[in-house]
Design a protein around this motif. Structure first.
Motif, PDB file in Angstrom:
ATOM      1  N   LEU A  55      13.391  53.617 -27.035  1.00 40.82           N
ATOM      2  CA  LEU A  55      12.742  52.357 -27.416  1.00 40.82           C
ATOM      3  C   LEU A  55      11.236  52.550 -27.571  1.00 40.82           C
ATOM      4  O   LEU A  55      10.629  52.018 -28.509  1.00 40.82           O
ATOM      5  CB  LEU A  55      13.051  51.279 -26.380  1.00 40.82           C
ATOM      6  CG  LEU A  55      14.513  50.820 -26.354  1.00 40.82           C
ATOM      7  CD1 LEU A  55      14.818  50.043 -25.080  1.00 40.82           C
ATOM      8  CD2 LEU A  55      14.837  49.993 -27.590  1.00 40.82           C
ATOM      9  N   GLN A  56      10.630  53.328 -26.680  1.00 35.42           N
ATOM     10  CA  GLN A  56       9.189  53.594 -26.762  1.00 35.42           C
ATOM     11  C   GLN A  56       8.844  54.345 -28.042  1.00 35.42           C
ATOM     12  O   GLN A  56       7.856  54.017 -28.707  1.00 35.42           O
ATOM     13  CB  GLN A  56       8.766  54.417 -25.548  1.00 35.42           C
ATOM     14  CG  GLN A  56       7.282  54.709 -25.486  1.00 35.42           C
ATOM     15  CD  GLN A  56       6.941  55.429 -24.192  1.00 35.42           C
ATOM     16  OE1 GLN A  56       6.972  54.822 -23.136  1.00 35.42           O
ATOM     17  NE2 GLN A  56       6.655  56.712 -24.288  1.00 35.42           N
ATOM     18  N   GLU A  57       9.662  55.317 -28.413  1.00 34.55           N
ATOM     19  CA  GLU A  57       9.429  56.066 -29.647  1.00 34.55           C
ATOM     20  C   GLU A  57       9.505  55.170 -30.875  1.00 34.55           C
ATOM     21  O   GLU A  57       8.899  55.455 -31.901  1.00 34.55           O
ATOM     22  CB  GLU A  57      10.448  57.202 -29.782  1.00 34.55           C
ATOM     23  CG  GLU A  57      10.210  58.348 -28.820  1.00 34.55           C
ATOM     24  CD  GLU A  57      11.354  59.355 -28.803  1.00 34.55           C
ATOM     25  OE1 GLU A  57      12.329  59.212 -29.599  1.00 34.55           O
ATOM     26  OE2 GLU A  57      11.283  60.284 -27.980  1.00 34.55           O
ATOM     27  N   GLN A  58      10.235  54.072 -30.754  1.00 36.54           N
ATOM     28  CA  GLN A  58      10.391  53.133 -31.868  1.00 36.54           C
ATOM     29  C   GLN A  58       9.353  52.018 -31.830  1.00 36.54           C
ATOM     30  O   GLN A  58       9.431  51.066 -32.595  1.00 36.54           O
ATOM     31  CB  GLN A  58      11.811  52.556 -31.850  1.00 36.54           C
ATOM     32  CG  GLN A  58      12.866  53.611 -32.082  1.00 36.54           C
ATOM     33  CD  GLN A  58      14.255  53.137 -31.687  1.00 36.54           C
ATOM     34  OE1 GLN A  58      14.460  51.999 -31.283  1.00 36.54           O
ATOM     35  NE2 GLN A  58      15.214  54.030 -31.794  1.00 36.54           N
ATOM     36  N   GLY A  59       8.390  52.123 -30.902  1.00 33.11           N
ATOM     37  CA  GLY A  59       7.288  51.176 -30.867  1.00 33.11           C
ATOM     38  C   GLY A  59       7.382  50.083 -29.821  1.00 33.11           C
ATOM     39  O   GLY A  59       6.505  49.234 -29.744  1.00 33.11           O
ATOM     40  N   ALA A  60       8.439  50.087 -29.032  1.00 31.67           N
ATOM     41  CA  ALA A  60       8.571  49.052 -28.001  1.00 31.67           C
ATOM     42  C   ALA A  60       7.646  49.358 -26.827  1.00 31.67           C
ATOM     43  O   ALA A  60       7.362  50.512 -26.523  1.00 31.67           O
ATOM     44  CB  ALA A  60      10.014  48.972 -27.515  1.00 31.67           C
ATOM     45  N   ASP A  61       7.205  48.319 -26.174  1.00 34.40           N
ATOM     46  CA  ASP A  61       6.406  48.430 -24.960  1.00 34.40           C
ATOM     47  C   ASP A  61       7.381  48.405 -23.784  1.00 34.40           C
ATOM     48  O   ASP A  61       7.923  47.358 -23.431  1.00 34.40           O
ATOM     49  CB  ASP A  61       5.425  47.260 -24.884  1.00 34.40           C
ATOM     50  CG  ASP A  61       4.531  47.297 -23.667  1.00 34.40           C
ATOM     51  OD1 ASP A  61       4.933  47.881 -22.633  1.00 34.40           O
ATOM     52  OD2 ASP A  61       3.434  46.725 -23.733  1.00 34.40           O
ATOM     53  N   VAL A  62       7.621  49.560 -23.193  1.00 36.85           N
ATOM     54  CA  VAL A  62       8.605  49.678 -22.119  1.00 36.85           C
ATOM     55  C   VAL A  62       8.191  48.858 -20.902  1.00 36.85           C
ATOM     56  O   VAL A  62       9.037  48.272 -20.226  1.00 36.85           O
ATOM     57  CB  VAL A  62       8.870  51.158 -21.762  1.00 36.85           C
ATOM     58  CG1 VAL A  62       9.731  51.297 -20.519  1.00 36.85           C
ATOM     59  CG2 VAL A  62       9.534  51.862 -22.941  1.00 36.85           C
ATOM     60  N   CYS A  63       6.910  48.778 -20.630  1.00 35.83           N
ATOM     61  CA  CYS A  63       6.463  47.935 -19.503  1.00 35.83           C
ATOM     62  C   CYS A  63       6.858  46.484 -19.739  1.00 35.83           C
ATOM     63  O   CYS A  63       7.333  45.807 -18.816  1.00 35.83           O
ATOM     64  CB  CYS A  63       4.951  48.058 -19.295  1.00 35.83           C
ATOM     65  SG  CYS A  63       4.437  49.658 -18.629  1.00 35.83           S
ATOM     66  N   LEU A  64       6.686  46.004 -20.953  1.00 34.27           N
ATOM     67  CA  LEU A  64       7.093  44.630 -21.270  1.00 34.27           C
ATOM     68  C   LEU A  64       8.604  44.472 -21.158  1.00 34.27           C
ATOM     69  O   LEU A  64       9.089  43.456 -20.648  1.00 34.27           O
ATOM     70  CB  LEU A  64       6.657  44.254 -22.687  1.00 34.27           C
ATOM     71  CG  LEU A  64       5.341  43.530 -22.853  1.00 34.27           C
ATOM     72  CD1 LEU A  64       5.084  43.211 -24.322  1.00 34.27           C
ATOM     73  CD2 LEU A  64       5.239  42.289 -22.012  1.00 34.27           C
TER      74      LEU A  64
END
Length: 154
Positions: A25-34
């Motif tokens: 998900l992070q590689e796809q631009g998502a903010d994992v903390c969020l």
């Protein structure tokens, strides 16, 4: 259930499959903390409201862009060179620690913002999708669902 967001994030991230899903998900631009914050809010039964989503995003965006992402870029940039250079590898580990500390600070800030929002065990709001809306078209929905299953069991 973990009372604080940092403990929740650590215990969730340690579960099988979560790290891989979060990294995709992070590689796809998502903010994992969020997303971890969203999973925590889902588990606590906090009602999803547009102004809450906006408040979390407005808090997280600048911290991600100006603090976490620059540290991550340096760490990733040094990966190959650090394999052949022990002093650089040690510096890279220190950058990795700083990146983790920055993520912890963000999670603490998100928790402080959301701490007063009422909880209701019968409330089942889709926080993961709510916080991933900007990136939803590009995100790996299987990874998002995997995160939900680990957190909520559904």
């Amino acid at each position: 259930m973990c009372a604080d967001l940092w403990s929740f994030a650590l215990s969730t991230y340690a579960r099988p499959g979560v790290e891989a899903a979060c990294l995709r998900l992070q590689e796809q631009g998502a903010d994992v903390c969020l997303l971890l914050c969203g999973a925590w809010l889902e588990q606590r039964g906090v009602a999803l409201e547009p102004q809450r989503v906006q408040a979390l995003q407005q808090l997280a965006r600048p911290w991600q862009a100006h603090v976490i992402e620059p540290l991550r870029r340096v760490r990733v940039q040094w990966r190959t060179m650090a394999q052949q250079d022990e002093p650089l590898a040690a510096l890279r580990e220190r950058v990795k620690t700083l990146e983790l500390d920055a993520e912890r600070q963000l999670l603490m800030r998100l928790e402080a913002l959301a701490q007063t929002w009422p909880t209701d065990a019968s409330c089942h709001s889709p926080w993961l999708e709510g916080l991933a809306t900007e990136d939803a078209a590009n995100l790996d929905h299987d990874a998002l669902q995997q995160l939900r299953v680990v957190v909520t069991g559904t």
